[in-house]
Design a protein around this motif. Sequence first.
Motif, PDB file in Angstrom:
ATOM      1  N   GLY A 193       0.799  -1.205   0.000  1.00 56.48           N
ATOM      2  CA  GLY A 193       0.000   0.000   0.000  1.00 56.48           C
ATOM      3  C   GLY A 193       0.838   1.264   0.000  1.00 56.48           C
ATOM      4  N   THR A 194       0.288   2.331   0.558  1.00 56.94           N
ATOM      5  CA  THR A 194       0.930   3.643   0.525  1.00 56.94           C
ATOM      6  C   THR A 194       0.767   4.326   1.873  1.00 56.94           C
ATOM      7  OG1 THR A 194       0.418   3.837  -1.815  1.00 56.94           O
ATOM      8  CG2 THR A 194       1.038   5.850  -0.669  1.00 56.94           C
ATOM      9  N   ILE A 195       1.819   5.054   2.300  1.00 53.41           N
ATOM     10  CA  ILE A 195       1.786   5.813   3.569  1.00 53.41           C
ATOM     11  C   ILE A 195       1.762   7.307   3.243  1.00 53.41           C
ATOM     12  CG2 ILE A 195       3.005   6.320   5.710  1.00 53.41           C
ATOM     13  CD1 ILE A 195       4.158   3.608   5.710  1.00 53.41           C
ATOM     14  N   VAL A 196       0.929   8.042   3.976  1.00 58.09           N
ATOM     15  CA  VAL A 196       0.828   9.495   3.833  1.00 58.09           C
ATOM     16  C   VAL A 196       1.148  10.123   5.190  1.00 58.09           C
ATOM     17  CG1 VAL A 196      -0.622  11.449   3.242  1.00 58.09           C
ATOM     18  CG2 VAL A 196      -0.901   9.269   2.032  1.00 58.09           C
ATOM     19  N   ILE A 197       2.101  11.066   5.201  1.00 53.04           N
ATOM     20  CA  ILE A 197       2.446  11.805   6.428  1.00 53.04           C
ATOM     21  C   ILE A 197       2.361  13.298   6.113  1.00 53.04           C
ATOM     22  CG2 ILE A 197       4.324  12.441   7.986  1.00 53.04           C
ATOM     23  CD1 ILE A 197       5.177   9.650   8.145  1.00 53.04           C
ATOM     24  N   GLY A 198       1.672  14.043   6.952  1.00 55.13           N
ATOM     25  CA  GLY A 198       1.549  15.484   6.774  1.00 55.13           C
ATOM     26  C   GLY A 198       2.194  16.235   7.933  1.00 55.13           C
ATOM     27  N   ALA A 199       3.021  17.203   7.616  1.00 57.14           N
ATOM     28  CA  ALA A 199       3.727  17.992   8.631  1.00 57.14           C
ATOM     29  C   ALA A 199       3.431  19.469   8.404  1.00 57.14           C
ATOM     30  CB  ALA A 199       5.234  17.740   8.571  1.00 57.14           C
ATOM     31  N   SER A 200       3.257  20.214   9.502  1.00 58.05           N
ATOM     32  CA  SER A 200       2.971  21.648   9.391  1.00 58.05           C
ATOM     33  C   SER A 200       4.235  22.417   9.040  1.00 58.05           C
ATOM     34  CB  SER A 200       2.395  22.172  10.712  1.00 58.05           C
ATOM     35  OG  SER A 200       3.390  22.157  11.708  1.00 58.05           O
ATOM     36  N   LEU A 201       4.045  23.691   8.659  1.00 56.67           N
ATOM     37  CA  LEU A 201       5.161  24.551   8.290  1.00 56.67           C
ATOM     38  C   LEU A 201       5.642  25.396   9.463  1.00 56.67           C
ATOM     39  CD1 LEU A 201       4.084  25.817   4.762  1.00 56.67           C
ATOM     40  CD2 LEU A 201       5.400  23.794   5.381  1.00 56.67           C
ATOM     41  N   ALA A 202       5.292  25.003  10.682  1.00 57.52           N
ATOM     42  CA  ALA A 202       5.722  25.792  11.849  1.00 57.52           C
ATOM     43  C   ALA A 202       7.233  25.856  11.953  1.00 57.52           C
ATOM     44  CB  ALA A 202       5.120  25.204  13.132  1.00 57.52           C
ATOM     45  N   ASP A 203       7.896  24.704  11.687  1.00 55.00           N
ATOM     46  CA  ASP A 203       9.363  24.706  11.759  1.00 55.00           C
ATOM     47  C   ASP A 203       9.968  25.601  10.692  1.00 55.00           C
ATOM     48  OD1 ASP A 203       9.326  23.007  13.899  1.00 55.00           O
ATOM     49  OD2 ASP A 203       9.601  21.171  12.707  1.00 55.00           O
ATOM     50  N   VAL A 204       9.271  25.726   9.547  1.00 53.32           N
ATOM     51  CA  VAL A 204       9.770  26.617   8.501  1.00 53.32           C
ATOM     52  C   VAL A 204       9.785  28.065   8.998  1.00 53.32           C
ATOM     53  CG1 VAL A 204       9.325  27.519   6.197  1.00 53.32           C
ATOM     54  CG2 VAL A 204       9.042  25.082   6.655  1.00 53.32           C
ATOM     55  N   PHE A 205       8.679  28.473   9.651  1.00 55.89           N
ATOM     56  CA  PHE A 205       8.609  29.846  10.142  1.00 55.89           C
ATOM     57  C   PHE A 205       9.667  30.095  11.210  1.00 55.89           C
ATOM     58  CE2 PHE A 205       3.803  29.971   9.078  1.00 55.89           C
ATOM     59  CZ  PHE A 205       4.136  30.053   7.745  1.00 55.89           C
ATOM     60  N   LEU A 206       9.779  29.142  12.154  1.00 46.54           N
ATOM     61  CA  LEU A 206      10.746  29.325  13.243  1.00 46.54           C
ATOM     62  C   LEU A 206      12.174  29.343  12.702  1.00 46.54           C
ATOM     63  CD1 LEU A 206       9.169  27.001  15.956  1.00 46.54           C
ATOM     64  CD2 LEU A 206       9.037  29.479  15.812  1.00 46.54           C
ATOM     65  N   GLY A 207      12.479  28.418  11.770  1.00 45.75           N
ATOM     66  CA  GLY A 207      13.832  28.383  11.195  1.00 45.75           C
ATOM     67  C   GLY A 207      14.142  29.653  10.427  1.00 45.75           C
ATOM     68  N   PHE A 208      13.147  30.154   9.685  1.00 42.78           N
ATOM     69  CA  PHE A 208      13.361  31.387   8.922  1.00 42.78           C
ATOM     70  C   PHE A 208      13.613  32.562   9.873  1.00 42.78           C
ATOM     71  CE2 PHE A 208      12.112  35.178   6.682  1.00 42.78           C
ATOM     72  CZ  PHE A 208      12.616  34.971   5.408  1.00 42.78           C
ATOM     73  N   LYS A 209      12.833  32.636  10.944  1.00 43.61           N
ATOM     74  CA  LYS A 209      12.993  33.719  11.918  1.00 43.61           C
ATOM     75  C   LYS A 209      14.375  33.664  12.550  1.00 43.61           C
ATOM     76  CE  LYS A 209      11.622  36.987  14.801  1.00 43.61           C
ATOM     77  NZ  LYS A 209      11.366  38.354  14.372  1.00 43.61           N
ATOM     78  N   ARG A 210      14.840  32.459  12.889  1.00 42.94           N
ATOM     79  CA  ARG A 210      16.163  32.338  13.501  1.00 42.94           C
ATOM     80  C   ARG A 210      17.260  32.741  12.516  1.00 42.94           C
ATOM     81  NH1 ARG A 210      13.976  27.459  15.552  1.00 42.94           N
ATOM     82  NH2 ARG A 210      14.988  26.327  13.847  1.00 42.94           N
ATOM     83  N   THR A 211      17.087  32.421  11.253  1.00 43.68           N
ATOM     84  CA  THR A 211      18.155  32.646  10.277  1.00 43.68           C
ATOM     85  C   THR A 211      18.284  34.122   9.903  1.00 43.68           C
ATOM     86  OG1 THR A 211      17.837  30.431   9.382  1.00 43.68           O
ATOM     87  CG2 THR A 211      19.036  32.003   8.004  1.00 43.68           C
ATOM     88  N   PHE A 212      17.160  34.767   9.609  1.00 44.10           N
ATOM     89  CA  PHE A 212      17.225  36.117   9.056  1.00 44.10           C
ATOM     90  C   PHE A 212      16.777  37.207  10.039  1.00 44.10           C
ATOM     91  CE2 PHE A 212      16.660  33.343   5.352  1.00 44.10           C
ATOM     92  CZ  PHE A 212      17.782  33.694   4.627  1.00 44.10           C
ATOM     93  N   GLY A 213      16.029  36.820  11.101  1.00 43.96           N
ATOM     94  CA  GLY A 213      15.551  37.825  12.040  1.00 43.96           C
ATOM     95  C   GLY A 213      14.336  38.580  11.540  1.00 43.96           C
ATOM     96  N   SER A 214      13.906  38.322  10.311  1.00 41.22           N
ATOM     97  CA  SER A 214      12.723  38.982   9.765  1.00 41.22           C
ATOM     98  C   SER A 214      11.477  38.210  10.183  1.00 41.22           C
ATOM     99  CB  SER A 214      12.813  39.054   8.249  1.00 41.22           C
ATOM    100  OG  SER A 214      13.942  39.783   7.857  1.00 41.22           O
ATOM    101  N   ASP A 215      10.349  38.944  10.240  1.00 44.04           N
ATOM    102  CA  ASP A 215       9.082  38.295  10.551  1.00 44.04           C
ATOM    103  C   ASP A 215       8.516  37.657   9.287  1.00 44.04           C
ATOM    104  OD1 ASP A 215       8.882  38.910  13.324  1.00 44.04           O
ATOM    105  OD2 ASP A 215       8.502  40.998  12.774  1.00 44.04           O
ATOM    106  N   ILE A 216       7.793  36.566   9.468  1.00 39.71           N
ATOM    107  CA  ILE A 216       7.240  35.822   8.332  1.00 39.71           C
ATOM    108  C   ILE A 216       5.823  35.386   8.673  1.00 39.71           C
ATOM    109  CG2 ILE A 216       8.263  33.639   9.150  1.00 39.71           C
ATOM    110  CD1 ILE A 216       8.514  32.815   6.233  1.00 39.71           C
ATOM    111  N   GLY A 217       4.969  35.427   7.664  1.00 41.70           N
ATOM    112  CA  GLY A 217       3.589  35.018   7.840  1.00 41.70           C
ATOM    113  C   GLY A 217       3.077  34.239   6.649  1.00 41.70           C
ATOM    114  N   LEU A 218       1.878  33.703   6.754  1.00 38.45           N
ATOM    115  CA  LEU A 218       1.285  32.867   5.713  1.00 38.45           C
ATOM    116  C   LEU A 218      -0.021  33.482   5.255  1.00 38.45           C
ATOM    117  CD1 LEU A 218       1.200  30.261   4.010  1.00 38.45           C
ATOM    118  CD2 LEU A 218       0.049  29.161   5.952  1.00 38.45           C
ATOM    119  N   PHE A 219      -0.141  33.803   3.961  1.00 40.61           N
ATOM    120  CA  PHE A 219      -1.362  34.290   3.339  1.00 40.61           C
ATOM    121  C   PHE A 219      -2.010  33.134   2.587  1.00 40.61           C
ATOM    122  CE2 PHE A 219      -0.071  39.025   2.938  1.00 40.61           C
ATOM    123  CZ  PHE A 219      -0.524  39.228   4.222  1.00 40.61           C
TER     124      PHE A 219
END
Length: 994
Positions: A193-219
């Motif tokens: 069969g097939t496995i499906v795993i879904g992960a949120s983008l929270a780590d993307v926002f946190l990693g981006f904030k740590r790297t650049f210091g800029s604020d980021i949001g999702l539209f």
Amino acid sequence: MKQSAQGKLIHFAKFVDRISSKFISLKWKISLLTSMILLIVVTIFSIISYKRLINNIDQQSEQQYQRHVREVEKLIEQISHSSHLLIRMLPFLKGMDVALSTQNTKQIEEAFDHHWPLLQLQNGIEAVRFYDQFDQLLVGWDSFEPDIYRDKLIKEHVSKVNFHEHPANPLICLESCIQYTIEPLLIEGVRAGTIVIGASLADVFLGFKRTFGSDIGLFLKEKKYKITHNDVWFPEWDIRLAALTNRDKNIDVLNQTLKEYPDLVSLKQGIQTQSNQRHQRIKLLPLQGIGVTDQAHLVIITDITETIEAIRDAIWRIVSIGLIGLIFSGILLFAILSKPLSQLKHIVFTLPLLAGGSFGIFRATLSSMGRKQWLKDEIDLLYEAAIALSHKLEKLEDKVIYRTKQLVKQRDELSKEKDFIAHLLNTAQVVVLTQDVKGKIMMLNAYGEMLMRYTEEEIKSKTFFELLLLDGTQYHLNEDLKQVCYGQREQLRHETITLCNDGSKKHIVWLHSRLSWQSEEDSSVLSVGLDITEYKRVESNLIWLANHDPLTNLFNRRRFSEELERMIIWSQQNQQPGALLFFDLDRFKYINDTSGHQAGDSLLKKVADMLSHTIRAVDIKARLGGDEFAVILPEITASGAIEVAKKILFHISETQLIVKNRTHKIAASIGIALFPEHGNTVHDLLAAADLAMYQAKDKGRGTWHLFSNDDEIRERMHTLVYWKEKIEYANLYDEYLLYFQPIMSLYDRTITHYEVLLRMRDKDGTIYTPGAFIAAAEHIGLIHEIDHMVLRKAIAQAAMINKLGNRIRLSINLSAHAFKDPELLPLIRNELMFHGVDPTLLMFEITETAALENFFGTKQLLEEIKKLGCGFVLDDFGVGFSSFRYLRELPVDAVKIDGSFVKDLANSSADRVLVKALCSVAKEFGKKITAEFVENEEVLILLEKMGVDFAQGYYIGKPCAGNEIFHHLKLDGAVNKLEYSYSGKKVIPFRNQK
């Protein structure tokens, strides 16, 4: 006399009054004009500075935007990679393998329920689903409300994965954005069969904030979902804010921006706004990988207040300093010019006395001007010059006599120059002659008499055309020379063979120009000739080497490919079949190992001679490299090609070589491919013949085999499957090793750097060289992964060495496919930055054939890597002589002479001539030279005499693992020494340059 003097004074006074009525002081003109110029300069400089600062901000913003895009893509890729690893782990959880293989929903729930909270907490997993092979959902866990539309999208991707059996990584954005990873499930090699795993983008926002210091949001832009109390809806933009860092502060910023920019397109291009006395830069980043109906963007909010204030402060400082400098310089200039210009005015008003002949009054008037004799300036010089001029005018006759003496002196100097020119013409290493309009030679310099074996009397009885070996172009050359003689053209350049008085011939380049001092009736031509006979001979040899194998005198691989392509086209045009025979010599390596390379070379010559006497005159034969030979048989059928193959095999079987009372007999395996039946390109035909040859070897060697499609598929699949398993095992368990071979500087016999060599370790401990598995890696598409691994390991090794205070250079080999890899340059840049390695300590080696295969792409990549500070070495230099003209185009630092020309250098005069030629070409282009395959002291001494810079080979040192070489390194004051022996001698491998 007194009346005359008084009249002159009265005339002078009237002249001064007339001038004074229209006079404006020069100091005012200069001061005003200078002030205006300075004002304009300050204004222009301020405007340019402002625009430059603004442009710099825009450029930095664009570069920052590109970094944002790459960082977001990298963070999302990390989420997918983590999900991929998690999927591979799930079947190994307790009870999951049995439950998944039976596809029992209840068992899957019982086995996975107690793992689900842990995955949510530690891994940020929002959804896990299990589907069977028929796209039916078995069981699933979601941290959000059920949604039919989401389920439909996921099921579409599951169907594609089940059908193609390839993983998918869709990004689905509805009420929020979830990164899904969908992969087929294998339980003990069976599809489950097939496995499906879904992960949120929270780590993307946190990693981006740590790297650049800029604020980021999702539209998110969708209308089928209700707006919750945590969401903010912007109706003018028709979007919903699903997530945002520093939410309270940045929502006010977005509301202010909405009033100023109601069009969302402005945010995509990037805008600048001001809120609460702070300047913000806002730009949208599109999310890749989502469907058309699910539109989502990331919004980046960057505080640029400090940058804007710095620009304003800088402009005000520039304007203030400029205005203060303008005022100060105007006052200072006026003060400086006042007195000198007054003195200049006095001299100007006195000059009419000199024009009237009143020299005494002129000098008396000037003497009345009060001036200082120390710290002279231009006014004082003008005063002295005026006085001296008045005295010189009075002594005009003495001046005439003096001038006459000067002319006599100049005549003597011209005579000396004439003697010098005559001496120069006789000693210059070029032929210099003059001829009249009829071509009769009037003069020939000493070098020309020596080169062409003519005396002065003999050459004057000849015309210029009598010295040339012409081929029907005499009329045109005569007309062109007449045009030069009569000034209708400036110069004439041509190459001809010149006949010498002793019967020899010289190839000379002539340059003709008109002697301009001659009259039209007695015009003549100056002809300068440069002897290029030796250059033509060397050029002819290089052209021959570019097309032939120097050992066997057969065509080389490059020329053979051209002939094969020409023959294929001819065959297609004339509907005539042909055949390609491809074979190598069985047990040839054994002969090389037991009796030496000289025996192997003698055997190759015998095979080449045999081919010349066996095949037809119209057939084309070549040595493709090593012990590989090929023959093109035009206008022949399959049965005829088989007969030729049998004849070649028979003669090869009769060929034997006796070395030191040891008799060597050889055999060959011949592969036959027909054209155009088995291929209509050079690559396809060679591949078909190669496969047929290996099929012949499988029959027992010493035989032939006619290519068939079944053979090709079977052989290729067998080889690829065999090496694919080994390569995947090495990739999975990191079974790649880096070996290092020392490279010696021949100036002081120290080891200056090391070449990085790749090895692969098998399950049983067998170590393979790249020649065994690189071709398979290229076929199965893993070559880029191996290239990346080598770069990471080599740069990490260089970083480790540098941390000990050692400056050792590493030379890293790149595969031919590296120049088609778009990720290669970013990888090198990131690894250098991550490890902090000095890029000047890294060099990359590329083979000559790989570089010329995609010349412009290779050149562009080399230039980009060179900008990082790394160096380049052109490996296997000399294999393709036709690439000499590209050597000046490629930005390489050094060349490495192919080892086939070096290994027998002490015993082969032909190899010595060839290596000298290669060194000469490389030095002319300013490249360093490395010679490989140095196996004894005698070869090393020869290379030193030829001016080779570096040497590499078993005599210098064999390749060893890094822990065997670099663990001896230790910091010892200013110089680090690694004791490494060759032939019983101790050398200093490298010096530490701090």
